[in-house]
Structure formats: C-alpha cells, structure tokens
Design an enzyme around this catalytic site. Structure first.
Site, short mmCIF file in Angstrom:
data_model
loop_
_atom_site.label_atom_id
_atom_site.label_comp_id
_atom_site.label_asym_id
_atom_site.label_seq_id
_atom_site.Cartn_x
_atom_site.Cartn_y
_atom_site.Cartn_z
N PHE A 70 0.83 -1.20 0.00
CA PHE A 70 0.00 0.00 0.00
C PHE A 70 0.87 1.25 0.00
O PHE A 70 0.62 2.21 -0.73
CB PHE A 70 -0.94 0.02 1.21
CG PHE A 70 -1.93 1.15 1.16
CD1 PHE A 70 -3.14 0.98 0.51
CD2 PHE A 70 -1.62 2.39 1.69
CE1 PHE A 70 -4.03 2.04 0.41
CE2 PHE A 70 -2.50 3.46 1.59
CZ PHE A 70 -3.72 3.27 0.95
N CYS A 182 6.25 -13.28 -3.68
CA CYS A 182 5.48 -12.48 -4.63
C CYS A 182 5.20 -13.31 -5.87
O CYS A 182 6.13 -13.79 -6.52
CB CYS A 182 6.25 -11.22 -5.01
SG CYS A 182 5.29 -10.20 -6.12
#
Ligand SMILES: Cc1cc2nc3c(=O)[nH]c(=O)nc-3n(C[C@H](O)[C@H](O)[C@H](O)COP(=O)(O)O)c2cc1C
Length: 356
Positions: A70, A182
């Site tokens: 974020f 990831c």
C-alpha cells in the site's frame, strides 16, 4: 452513510491504480501539517487498552496494520497512523528504483470484493525511501520494512539485494520482512527453496547489528509440507515470525470478469485460505512463533478469525480499498466488542483460542 460510501463509486470509475495514486496524494497532503493530522486522529483513531499488543519488543497500540504494497515508498505512514492503524509495513523496497510491469496491472474484482495485481515490485528504491524516512521521521506506530530483490537478479544477486536493503533500512524498522512469496515477479529460480532461504537468513542474521526482528512472508498456495518445511528453517535460524499470507494464484470460485487477469489475488476470496495457513503454523509451533495474519481482513470478524487461529497481529490492503478511511476504527471497535463477548481481557488472550 459514510463519506467514503459516497466517494467510492466515483473513485471506482477510475482505473484502480489511478484511484490508488489519488488516494495516496490526498493522504500525503493530509499528513503534511500538524492540524490536519490531528483532525484525522480525532476522527479516526480508536484507543482501548485491550487492543494493545506487545510483540518483538515493541508496543503495538492495536493489532490492525497496513500490509505491504500500500505504501511501498513510505510516503503516507503518518496519515495511516492518524487513520487509526496499529502499525504500517512499507515496501516491498528494492535496492534500486524499478518500474514494475506494464499498466494496467491492478484490477478490482468487485463482485468478489477482491483485487488482482501484477505490479511487479515497482518502487523508488532504498535510497529514496531512506531519505523520506529521515525527512518525515518514522510514524508514532511501529514500522515494518518489507525487503525484496530486483526483478532481474539471479539467485546469488538476490541474496545481495536483500542484504543491501536490510542494512540500509533496518535502523528505521521495528521489524523486517523478507518477501520471498510475490507471485508476479519473473523469477528464474525457486525463491522459496530451502537452500536459498538458508543463505538469505544466514546473511541477514550476520548483518543484524541492530537486533531487529526478522520475519519471512509466505504465500497461500504452498502445500502444507512446504509450509512446515519453511517453519523448520525459520526456527532453525531463530527468526522472529512469519507473515501469512501473500496473494494467491488461485482463481477458484470467482465471479468477476477480471478474474481472467494474471497476477496475485487478494481480498475476501483468499481470507479462509490464509487463515488455514495461520492455523497450520500456529498448531505446528504450539503458538510459540509469532504470526502476522494477512489476507481478506475487512471486518472485526475476519480479523478476529485470524487472531483466534493464531495471529498476534493482522494486516490488510484490499479491505482498506473497499471499506475506506474508517476501516481501522471499525475493526478495532468491533474487536473490543468480540473480546468482551467471549470473556477475553485482551487481544493477546485471544491469540490461538481456536487451537485449544
Ligand atoms: C496492489 C498490491 C500490491 C502489493 N504489493 C506487495 C508488496 O510489494 N510486497 C508484499 O509483500 N506484498 C504485497 N502485496 C500483498 C499484500 O501485502 C497482502 O499480503 C495481500 O494483498 C493479502 O492481503 P489483503 O487481502 O488484505 O489485500 C500487495 C497487494 C496488493 C493488492
């Protein structure tokens, strides 16, 4: 009706990444002066002694944090504190600036209350993040730093990438997370292989003159044996905890047209899977290894499920996008009510309650 419920339809007409950038610009402006920060705090922060968590030698005012991705470049940590979060994890930070994948690379799955992203570790790089942390100061809440490697790095270079970002940013961090999970960076090698993980952990431990807690972040798609193998390595090296979980490559049960996009799935659709991973780890370690639970947290109930499964702290990203600025306050208030309902006097007393 909250203000955000009126703003959201408008924001959702914009491409997801544009809306995110706009949101961050607003937060950056809001944190830039003391009166605006105070006004946010007054409106959004919720304090209660039962919410406090002592972990990693640090006091978390509440267990609800902002997940990595974020605020990759530490631009809005103070605004996130003012919005009532208990901690912020910046990053993933890479050694050098990196553009990431081509746009569009972030997609809403409205019908599923999820998102798919294939950002690909876009970011300003560690020097820029370090300068910003020095200029802005660290926030009043604990700061996690999530470290990663350059997309083009091979296995040996990857270890050096982690080492460099760690050494540069550990002095600012209350904990550091090694992100080897990831699903949308192009890897030529298995990032989660035991040998590779051992080399990374050995290297970071040798450099850890600050004694900063080191955690590893895992994905939700691994079979149980692989999760337990990783827990063994984490314990072998005396690491401080696990962040569970990252985004998923699964597309099971999705309704939204955007489900065809490639990348990592986040939000409600991964909530239960991520809680299962938390429960598996907590059961295997008898609740001895701290777990930061993440994946589909968007309400007090979904946060509480992860805490009862064994998470000492929770984080969210997608839930914040769907629920807006009151997210942390709502969850924290709701958590206090749930604790009272079940006769717990603190979050810490409820951690792992479902395991007994
Ligand atoms: C747009 C986007 C970018 C993300 N970037 C990162 C990242 O850089 N590093 C990381 O460890 N996790 C990253 N994540 C994963 C989140 O930290 C989190 O693990 C995941 O989204 C599940 O939580 P959620 O369901 O609350 O979103 C990203 C997630 C999203 C949606």
């Amino acid at each position: 009706m909250t203000l955000y419920s009126r703003v959201r339809p408008l924001a959702f007409t914009l491409p997801a990444e544009t809306a995110h950038e706009l949101g961050k610009r607003t937060l950056r402006a809001a944190q830039s002066t003391w009166p605006t920060r105070q006004a946010l705090r007054a409106a959004y922060r919720y304090e209660h002694p039962a919410l406090e968590v002592d972990l990693f030698g640090t006091r978390f005012p509440n267990p609800v944090g902002v997940a990595a991705g974020f605020d990759k470049n530490a631009e809005v940590t103070h605004a996130l504190e003012a919005l009532g979060f208990g901690f912020v994890e910046i990053g993933t930070v890479t050694p050098y600036p990196q553009a990431g994948n081509e746009r569009p690379r972030l997609f809403r799955l409205r019908e599923d209350e999820g998102m798919i992203n294939r950002m690909g570790f876009n970011g300003h790089g560690m020097e820029s993040v370090k300068e910003r942390l020095e200029a802005d100061g660290t926030p009043r809440i604990p700061l996690g730093v999530n470290v990663g490697k350059m997309n083009a790095s091979n296995e040996r270079e990857a270890v050096e990438d982690y080492r460099r970002v760690f050494v540069r940013l550990a002095p600012f961090a209350d904990y550091v997370v090694v992100n080897v999970s990831c699903p949308n960076t192009p890897d030529e090698f298995d990032e989660a292989s035991p040998e590779h993980l051992r080399t990374i952990f050995e290297t970071l431990e040798a450099e850890n003159e600050w004694d900063v807690p080191i955690l590893v972040k895992i994905g939700p798609d691994e079979p149980e044996e692989a999760v337990l193998d990783l827990v063994d390595i984490v314990q072998e090296f005396g690491l401080d905890g696990i962040v569970a979980t990252n985004t998923s490559t699964s597309r099971e049960g999705l309704e939204s047209p955007n489900r065809e996009e490639w990348g990592g799935l986040s939000g409600k659709p991964i909530a239960d899977r991520s809680t299962d991973v938390i429960r598996t780890i907590a059961a295997y370690t008898d609740g001895e290894l701290p777990i930061v639970g993440v994946g589909g947290v968007d309400s007090a109930e979904s946060a509480y499920a992860k805490i009862r499964a064994g998470a000492s702290l929770v984080q969210l990203y997608t839930g914040f996008v769907y629920q807006g600025p009151t997210t942390a306050k709502r969850i924290n208030r709701g958590l206090v009510a749930l604790l009272e309902r079940d006769g717990f006097d603190s979050i810490e007393a409820a951690v792992g309650a479902d395991l007994e």
